[in-house]
Design an enzyme around this catalytic site. Structure first.
Site, short mmCIF file in Angstrom:
data_model
loop_
_atom_site.label_atom_id
_atom_site.label_comp_id
_atom_site.label_asym_id
_atom_site.label_seq_id
_atom_site.Cartn_x
_atom_site.Cartn_y
_atom_site.Cartn_z
NE ARG A 167 -4.08 -1.91 0.34
CZ ARG A 167 -4.08 -3.22 0.06
NH1 ARG A 167 -3.00 -3.77 -0.49
NH2 ARG A 167 -5.13 -3.97 0.30
CB SER A 241 -8.49 -1.94 4.66
OG SER A 241 -8.83 -3.21 4.23
CD GLU A 337 -5.57 0.56 2.49
OE1 GLU A 337 -6.41 0.93 1.66
OE2 GLU A 337 -5.48 -0.61 2.90
N1 EPU Z 1 -10.34 -10.85 10.56
C1 EPU Z 1 -10.94 -10.93 11.78
N2 EPU Z 1 -11.92 -10.03 12.08
C2 EPU Z 1 -12.30 -9.07 11.22
C3 EPU Z 1 -11.67 -8.99 9.94
C4 EPU Z 1 -10.69 -9.90 9.65
O1 EPU Z 1 -10.62 -11.79 12.58
O2 EPU Z 1 -13.20 -8.30 11.57
C5 EPU Z 1 -9.31 -11.84 10.21
C6 EPU Z 1 -9.90 -12.85 9.20
O3 EPU Z 1 -10.46 -13.89 9.86
C7 EPU Z 1 -8.70 -13.27 8.42
C8 EPU Z 1 -7.78 -12.07 8.48
O4 EPU Z 1 -8.26 -11.22 9.50
O5 EPU Z 1 -8.06 -14.35 9.04
C9 EPU Z 1 -7.68 -11.34 7.17
O6 EPU Z 1 -8.95 -10.83 6.81
P1 EPU Z 1 -9.34 -10.54 5.28
O7 EPU Z 1 -9.03 -11.71 4.46
O8 EPU Z 1 -10.72 -10.01 5.27
O9 EPU Z 1 -8.33 -9.45 4.78
P2 EPU Z 1 -7.71 -8.17 5.49
O10 EPU Z 1 -6.30 -8.47 5.84
O11 EPU Z 1 -8.60 -7.68 6.55
C10 EPU Z 1 -6.72 -7.23 3.27
C11 EPU Z 1 -6.72 -5.94 2.52
C12 EPU Z 1 -8.03 -5.77 1.77
C13 EPU Z 1 -8.16 -6.93 0.80
C14 EPU Z 1 -8.13 -8.25 1.61
C15 EPU Z 1 -8.13 -9.46 0.71
C16 EPU Z 1 -5.33 -4.45 3.82
C17 EPU Z 1 -5.27 -3.29 4.73
N3 EPU Z 1 -6.53 -4.85 3.45
O12 EPU Z 1 -7.74 -7.14 4.26
O13 EPU Z 1 -7.94 -4.58 1.01
O14 EPU Z 1 -9.37 -6.86 0.06
O15 EPU Z 1 -6.92 -8.30 2.38
O16 EPU Z 1 -6.91 -9.62 0.09
O17 EPU Z 1 -4.29 -4.99 3.43
C18 EPU Z 1 -8.38 -2.26 1.12
O18 EPU Z 1 -7.16 -2.10 1.05
O19 EPU Z 1 -9.18 -1.29 1.19
C19 EPU Z 1 -8.90 -3.61 1.16
C20 EPU Z 1 -10.20 -3.87 1.31
#
Ligand code: EPU
Length: 341
Positions: A167, A241, A337
């Site tokens: 990012r 995010s 972010e």
């Molecule tokens: N999780 C929780 N609780 C929550 C949310 C997530 O426990 O409320 C845990 C999930 O269980 C999972 C882990 O966190 O094990 C990762 O969650 P998720 O796959 O939803 O992805 P993220 O890391 O929260 C990132 C990106 C997203 C992107 C997704 C999928 C960042 C800051 N965000 O989110 O990007 O869509 O991975 O690749 O890196 C964005 O940048 O705006 C965005 C939406």
């Protein structure tokens, strides 16, 4: 002859996906490179604050903007070149990111299917090296052209010039506020290798009994996953995010794991561990919690939302409270972010 029309005291509510009703002193929309050059050559931007927006999907306006907002609406898609393996597609900065992805899907060009349904415009995509489901824009990025605000020169940036990181890019750091991106060239594959490393993609394909994997099938799966978890900004104001997933040393991660055995972390290529900020925030009790007109989303706590009529500084206050509670509980600092203005 290109012309630009400056508007005064304009509400930015339609121009940011948080739906914050902040006002811009001056507002101008540019639809061609010529208009942008006219603007840059006419106004003295050393004496003026500027804010360039595309889709406004990664932006939190905490107050009125006492400068000029430039809405980049330069449209167009063009197939530049191709060989047996690849195609090079030039997309203008004001194209909607998802429209560009759909163009690639329709033509069977591979590389951006995992990035389906990301809000915002093409020009903003390299600024923060957008990424999702195991793919980042840097993986398909060939070059971009940007107007240098000080000189009006059009400058070419290669992949390495952009210094992409998680990012991050040079445009969020040392070149912040100095360039306006006008077009991006992507190198896409005619024989795509599919990236299904993110478990939910394979699970969705299996659930829908998809055996024949195509760019369209992956794109459909990603759209299904995103729609099930991430709120549609047209219905509930948000900027995806809000925080980045923080990176800590693997030693620190092992220590945290002793205290919090279920903590979610992934190894990074440089030997550190990236923590799931969503998990940290959920553990602090924020998931689905509403505070005034703001809150953390019920299905994805990393997404902060505007329930309607929230002020930018209220969302910012919520973000700071969340940041503090994560720091207090885990000793880890999560950083935004989203671009805070
Ligand atoms: N999780 C929780 N609780 C929550 C949310 C997530 O426990 O409320 C845990 C999930 O269980 C999972 C882990 O966190 O094990 C990762 O969650 P998720 O796959 O939803 O992805 P993220 O890391 O929260 C990132 C990106 C997203 C992107 C997704 C999928 C960042 C800051 N965000 O989110 O990007 O869509 O991975 O690749 O890196 C964005 O940048 O705006 C965005 C939406």
């Amino acid at each position: 002859m290109p012309k630009v029309k400056i508007q005064y005291n304009i509400s930015l509510k339609p121009y940011n996906t948080f739906g914050i009703d902040a006002t811009a002193n001056e507002f101008v929309e540019v639809t061609t490179i010529e208009e942008l050059l006219l603007l840059v050559n006419t106004f003295n931007f050393s004496a003026r604050k500027i804010l360039v927006i595309g889709g406004g999907s990664n932006l939190l306006l905490t107050k009125d903007f006492d400068g000029m907002v430039i809405k980049n609406s330069i449209q167009g898609l063009e197939l530049l070149n191709e060989d047996d393996e690849s195609v090079w597609v030039k997309a203008m900065a004001g194209e909607k990111w998802h429209s560009f992805v759909m163009y690639c899907i329709e033509h069977g060009y591979g590389g951006v299917e995992n990035l389906s349904l990301i809000p915002g415009c093409v020009g903003a995509a390299p600024m923060q090296n957008i990424g999702a489901y195991g793919v980042e824009i840097k993986d398909v990025f060939s070059s971009l052209e940007a107007v240098e605000i000080e000189t009006g020169n059009i400058v070419l940036f290669t992949n390495s010039d952009c210094k992409f990181g998680y990012r991050e890019s040079v445009f969020k750091n040392e070149l912040k506020g100095k360039y306006i991106i006008v077009s991006v060239v992507f190198r896409l594959s005619k024989h795509p290798k599919f990236n299904v490393t993110y478990g939910a993609i394979q699970q969705t394909l299996d659930k829908n009994e998809i055996k024949d994997i195509t760019v369209k099938a992956i794109s459909d799966a990603v759209i299904e996953i995103r729609t099930s978890k991430l709120p549609n900004p047209k219905i509930l104001g948000n900027a995806g995010s809000f925080f980045k997933n923080p990176e800590i040393s693997t030693l620190e991660f092992e220590e945290l794991k002793v205290k919090f055995p279920n903590i979610v972390g992934y190894p990074t290529s440089n030997g550190n561990t990236k923590l799931a900020a969503g998990w940290l925030i959920e553990q602090c009790g924020w998931k689905g919690k509403q505070v005034g007109k703001t809150g953390s989303h019920k299905d994805q706590s990393l997404v902060l939302v505007n329930y309607g009529g929230a002020k930018g500084n209220e969302i910012w206050q919520l973000a700071m409270d969340i940041q503090q509670s994560v720091k207090d509980k885990f000793g880890v600092t999560i950083t935004p972010e989203v671009n805070i203005v």
